[in-house]
Enzyme design. Structure first.
Site, short mmCIF file in Angstrom:
data_model
loop_
_atom_site.label_atom_id
_atom_site.label_comp_id
_atom_site.label_asym_id
_atom_site.label_seq_id
_atom_site.Cartn_x
_atom_site.Cartn_y
_atom_site.Cartn_z
N HIS A 8 0.88 -1.31 0.02
CA HIS A 8 0.21 0.09 -0.07
C HIS A 8 0.88 1.18 -0.06
O HIS A 8 0.45 2.30 0.35
CB HIS A 8 -1.19 -0.09 1.13
CG HIS A 8 -2.02 -1.03 1.06
ND1 HIS A 8 -2.76 -1.70 2.35
CD2 HIS A 8 -2.66 -1.51 0.05
CE1 HIS A 8 -3.43 -2.54 1.75
NE2 HIS A 8 -3.45 -2.53 0.35
N CYS A 43 6.73 22.12 -9.48
CA CYS A 43 5.86 22.43 -10.82
C CYS A 43 4.47 23.06 -10.81
O CYS A 43 3.77 23.42 -11.83
CB CYS A 43 5.70 21.10 -11.58
SG CYS A 43 4.35 20.14 -10.99
P1 NAD Z 1 -6.60 -3.81 10.43
O1 NAD Z 1 -6.99 -2.47 11.18
O2 NAD Z 1 -7.70 -4.25 9.39
O3 NAD Z 1 -6.33 -5.03 11.49
C1 NAD Z 1 -5.27 -5.22 12.18
C2 NAD Z 1 -5.24 -6.41 12.96
O4 NAD Z 1 -4.25 -6.56 13.73
C3 NAD Z 1 -6.41 -6.95 13.67
O5 NAD Z 1 -7.04 -8.15 13.11
C4 NAD Z 1 -6.33 -6.93 15.09
O6 NAD Z 1 -6.82 -8.04 15.76
C5 NAD Z 1 -4.87 -7.16 15.05
N1 NAD Z 1 -3.94 -6.70 16.01
C6 NAD Z 1 -4.13 -5.60 17.09
N2 NAD Z 1 -3.17 -5.64 17.78
C7 NAD Z 1 -2.19 -6.40 17.50
C8 NAD Z 1 -0.83 -6.93 18.29
N3 NAD Z 1 -0.45 -6.41 19.18
N4 NAD Z 1 -0.18 -7.73 17.40
C9 NAD Z 1 -0.91 -8.75 16.36
N5 NAD Z 1 -1.97 -8.23 15.90
C10 NAD Z 1 -2.75 -7.26 16.55
O7 NAD Z 1 -5.08 -3.69 9.54
P2 NAD Z 1 -4.57 -4.29 8.24
O8 NAD Z 1 -5.08 -5.84 7.98
O9 NAD Z 1 -3.32 -3.97 8.19
O10 NAD Z 1 -5.41 -3.45 7.22
C11 NAD Z 1 -5.60 -1.99 7.36
C12 NAD Z 1 -5.01 -0.86 6.36
O11 NAD Z 1 -4.80 0.23 7.30
C13 NAD Z 1 -3.84 -1.24 5.62
O12 NAD Z 1 -4.01 -0.89 4.50
C14 NAD Z 1 -2.74 -0.67 6.34
O13 NAD Z 1 -1.91 -0.13 5.37
C15 NAD Z 1 -3.56 0.48 7.00
N6 NAD Z 1 -2.85 0.98 8.12
C16 NAD Z 1 -1.48 0.90 8.65
C17 NAD Z 1 -0.91 1.18 9.54
C18 NAD Z 1 0.65 1.48 9.72
O14 NAD Z 1 1.32 1.41 8.61
N7 NAD Z 1 1.27 1.21 10.97
C19 NAD Z 1 -1.78 1.66 10.74
C20 NAD Z 1 -2.92 1.57 10.48
C21 NAD Z 1 -3.53 1.30 9.43
ZN ZN Z 2 5.43 18.08 -10.11
#
Ligand code: NAD
Ligand code: ZN
Length: 249
Positions: A120, A153
């Protein structure tokens, strides 16, 4: 003797020849970055279809940048936690061949992982929506008065992260498919498994006999739909336990 779920996972990891990890927001929760969903998630404050969609961005880039600034703020103090570090160490030892992450926080790279596909994108770079120039965001100070930031730009800059309604660049997508096809074992760590394209990965992997292990405190769609071992717990606790088990051998 019947193996515990944990011992079974250890055995699969030990037998693997090409293991990769697919990580999601959950792995970075212990670094102080909350997942978007859930009680403390940003989706409670910011409607994703307004703030984090490409349509919303085109309609009002300044409004989307207010949301992006929150994300940049969260990243300032975030450091890799034990889970990121263990995956980086496993790469170095040859136990892990690479990571596909949905995260945009750069923490795998900061922990020392080299083979990371950011499916992403990331907040590390900004891309000009007019000329396509990529600019490193490090050291940039975003002034909330002057939003959105502009390219030389005259075009509007956007984080090089995939917004809702935007397609994933095909090179990134195909890199994921190749990694999944090569893998004989995949660790799904801290992902709900509902976001595209990660929701496709288990089926593609199981077709060639790949073994799947999930690390998550909660059962997910993946646990329910697919044949996988579920190690219940937080990413840093479970990975620390696994790493200790390997170090003892
Ligand atoms: P999601 O929010 O859908 O799911 C997060 C998952 O992590 C849940 O299933 C939850 O049960 C689990 N979880 C919570 N705490 C945990 C821990 N300590 N250890 C292990 N698991 C734990 O997230 P997703 O599936 O990554 O998708 C959401 C979208 O949001 C993605 O596209 C992502 O790019 C983006 N996002 C990224 C960040 C980041 O870069 N840190 C933060 C938030 C969301
Ligand atoms: Zn530009």
């Amino acid at each position: 003797m019947q193996l515990s779920v944990f011992d079974h996972a250890i055995q699969l990891i030990r037998d693997s020849r090409h293991m990769i990890a697919v990580t999601g927001a959950g792995i970075s929760v212990d670094s102080g970055i909350p997942a978007f969903r859930g009680d403390t998630g940003l989706w409670n404050t910011y409607d994703p279809s307004v703030y984090a969609s490409i349509e919303g961005f085109r309609e009002n880039p300044r409004r989307s940048w207010e949301f992006f600034l929150e994300l940049y703020d969260q990243l300032i103090d975030a450091r890799p936690n034990a889970a990121h570090t263990i995956l980086a160490e496993w790469e170095q030892k040859g136990l892990l061949q690479g990571i596909i992450t949905q995260n945009i926080d750069d923490l795998h790279q900061q922990a020392g992982s080299h083979h990371v596909i950011e499916v992403h994108g990331s907040l590390r770079n900004l891309i000009c929506t007019t000329c396509g120039q990529i600019i490193h965001s490090r050291g940039m100070i975003f002034d909330s008065v002057d939003l959105p930031p502009m390219c030389r730009c005259g075009g509007i800059l956007k984080p090089e992260a995939v917004l809702f309604g935007e397609s994933i660049p095909s090179t990134w997508y195909f890199a994921c498919l190749e990694a999944i096809r090569k893998a004989d074992t995949i660790l799904f760590i801290g992902t709900s498994g509902i976001v595209h394209p990660v929701n496709e990965f288990p089926e593609i992997a199981l077709r060639h006999g790949c073994r799947l292990i999930e690390i998550n405190p909660d059962a997910t769609v993946l646990t329910r739909l697919y044949d996988m071992i579920h190690l219940q717990g937080f990413a840093n606790d479970v990975l620390t336990r696994l790493a200790e088990a390997f170090n003892e051998q």
